[in-house]
Design a protein around this motif. Sequence first.
Motif, PDB file in Angstrom:
ATOM      1  N   VAL A 173       3.786  -6.092   1.680  1.00  0.00           N
ATOM      2  CA  VAL A 173       3.202  -5.693   0.398  1.00  0.00           C
ATOM      3  C   VAL A 173       1.677  -5.773   0.470  1.00  0.00           C
ATOM      4  CG1 VAL A 173       2.974  -6.348  -2.033  1.00  0.00           C
ATOM      5  CG2 VAL A 173       5.226  -6.266  -0.978  1.00  0.00           C
ATOM      6  N   CYS A 179       0.127  -2.864   2.220  1.00  0.00           N
ATOM      7  CA  CYS A 179       0.050  -1.645   1.397  1.00  0.00           C
ATOM      8  C   CYS A 179      -1.202  -1.643   0.538  1.00  0.00           C
ATOM      9  CB  CYS A 179       1.283  -1.538   0.496  1.00  0.00           C
ATOM     10  SG  CYS A 179       2.771  -1.068   1.361  1.00  0.00           S
ATOM     11  N   GLY A 180      -1.778  -2.820   0.267  1.00  0.00           N
ATOM     12  CA  GLY A 180      -2.948  -2.899  -0.586  1.00  0.00           C
ATOM     13  C   GLY A 180      -4.267  -2.943   0.158  1.00  0.00           C
ATOM     14  N   THR A 220       3.230   0.283   8.467  1.00  0.00           N
ATOM     15  CA  THR A 220       3.363  -0.423   7.189  1.00  0.00           C
ATOM     16  C   THR A 220       4.553   0.117   6.417  1.00  0.00           C
ATOM     17  OG1 THR A 220       0.983  -0.804   7.127  1.00  0.00           O
ATOM     18  CG2 THR A 220       2.170  -1.013   5.054  1.00  0.00           C
ATOM     19  N   CYS A 272       7.715  -2.145   5.390  1.00  0.00           N
ATOM     20  CA  CYS A 272       8.178  -2.234   3.994  1.00  0.00           C
ATOM     21  C   CYS A 272       9.643  -1.830   3.878  1.00  0.00           C
ATOM     22  CB  CYS A 272       7.330  -1.351   3.087  1.00  0.00           C
ATOM     23  SG  CYS A 272       5.773  -2.084   2.607  1.00  0.00           S
ATOM     24  N   MET A 330       8.920  -5.123  -6.109  1.00  0.00           N
ATOM     25  CA  MET A 330       7.545  -5.168  -5.618  1.00  0.00           C
ATOM     26  C   MET A 330       7.400  -4.389  -4.311  1.00  0.00           C
ATOM     27  SD  MET A 330       4.812  -6.350  -6.756  1.00  0.00           S
ATOM     28  CE  MET A 330       3.153  -6.489  -6.177  1.00  0.00           C
ATOM     29  N   SER A 344       5.054  -1.085  -4.164  1.00  0.00           N
ATOM     30  CA  SER A 344       3.927  -1.030  -3.233  1.00  0.00           C
ATOM     31  C   SER A 344       4.047   0.184  -2.311  1.00  0.00           C
ATOM     32  CB  SER A 344       3.831  -2.319  -2.428  1.00  0.00           C
ATOM     33  OG  SER A 344       4.968  -2.499  -1.624  1.00  0.00           O
ATOM     34  N   LEU A 368       3.037   3.226  -4.354  1.00  0.00           N
ATOM     35  CA  LEU A 368       1.584   3.323  -4.540  1.00  0.00           C
ATOM     36  C   LEU A 368       0.872   3.703  -3.247  1.00  0.00           C
ATOM     37  CD1 LEU A 368       0.935   0.234  -6.832  1.00  0.00           C
ATOM     38  CD2 LEU A 368       0.677   2.641  -7.464  1.00  0.00           C
ATOM     39  N   ALA A 369       1.348   3.169  -2.130  1.00  0.00           N
ATOM     40  CA  ALA A 369       0.660   3.404  -0.861  1.00  0.00           C
ATOM     41  C   ALA A 369       0.946   4.790  -0.293  1.00  0.00           C
ATOM     42  CB  ALA A 369       1.061   2.337   0.153  1.00  0.00           C
ATOM     43  N   ARG A 428      -3.167   0.268  -6.161  1.00  0.00           N
ATOM     44  CA  ARG A 428      -2.774  -0.047  -4.791  1.00  0.00           C
ATOM     45  C   ARG A 428      -3.705  -1.089  -4.187  1.00  0.00           C
ATOM     46  NH1 ARG A 428      -3.959   1.002   0.441  1.00  0.00           N
ATOM     47  NH2 ARG A 428      -5.728   2.329   0.012  1.00  0.00           N
ATOM     48  N   LEU A 474      -2.941  -4.770  -4.796  1.00  0.00           N
ATOM     49  CA  LEU A 474      -1.770  -5.402  -4.176  1.00  0.00           C
ATOM     50  C   LEU A 474      -2.232  -6.440  -3.156  1.00  0.00           C
ATOM     51  CD1 LEU A 474       0.503  -2.306  -3.452  1.00  0.00           C
ATOM     52  CD2 LEU A 474       0.855  -4.045  -5.201  1.00  0.00           C
ATOM     53  N   ASN A 475      -1.713  -7.650  -3.286  1.00  0.00           N
ATOM     54  CA  ASN A 475      -2.077  -8.677  -2.311  1.00  0.00           C
ATOM     55  C   ASN A 475      -0.886  -9.544  -1.916  1.00  0.00           C
ATOM     56  OD1 ASN A 475      -1.769 -10.143  -4.609  1.00  0.00           O
ATOM     57  ND2 ASN A 475      -3.818 -11.020  -4.624  1.00  0.00           N
TER      58      ASN A 475
END
Length: 189
Positions: free
Chosen positions: A83, A86-87, A96, A100, A141, A145, A148-149, A162, A165-166
């Motif tokens: 995740v 992705c951010g 990635t 995921c 989540m 993610s 968004l990515a 995006r 995201l952390n």
Amino acid sequence: MHTGTTPDAPAPRAARRRWRAAVRRLGARRWLAAVQLLAAVRPLPRPHRRPAPVRPSRPEQLRALVAVLDEAVAAQTPADEAVAACGEPGPVSRGTARDCGQQSIVVHRLHARLQELGTTDPDLVAAQARAVRLLAYDLWMLRASMNLAFTARPVDRTEAARLRLNGLGRPADDLRRLRDSLRAELRDT
């Protein structure tokens, strides 16, 4: 009784036809009265009933729940990293996406295993339900993610979301704390 047959064996086809013919001749009401009369004179054999399955004890249920939660907490680290990847600023790599997807599969399987646990103790049922909700958040989540990515049409708003995201966040910590409290309870028993 014929030689080689058991009393529980189904009736031969000819015997079933004779019974059906007798029911048609007598009519349903008379047939029911005759069966009730026969049952009063000679009780009908009871169908074979299997004994009820033995439910696992509370410590066994607790052990099973903690075992699945141990795997879920172990799976959170790579999911959290996926995740967070992705951010990261800049273009997101295909690796990635693969990470995921793999972590989503792992968490989904753990979610299903957790739902299938046969817990009956009310405290453990509540803990299981909470863990299921927390794992469902992890699944959501991971999916969000990835959405968004790897959006088809990036816009400023989705890019800003995006970049925020952390990782999995507080629900991952809650799941870890729940596992730790159940593990401590297991040690005390």
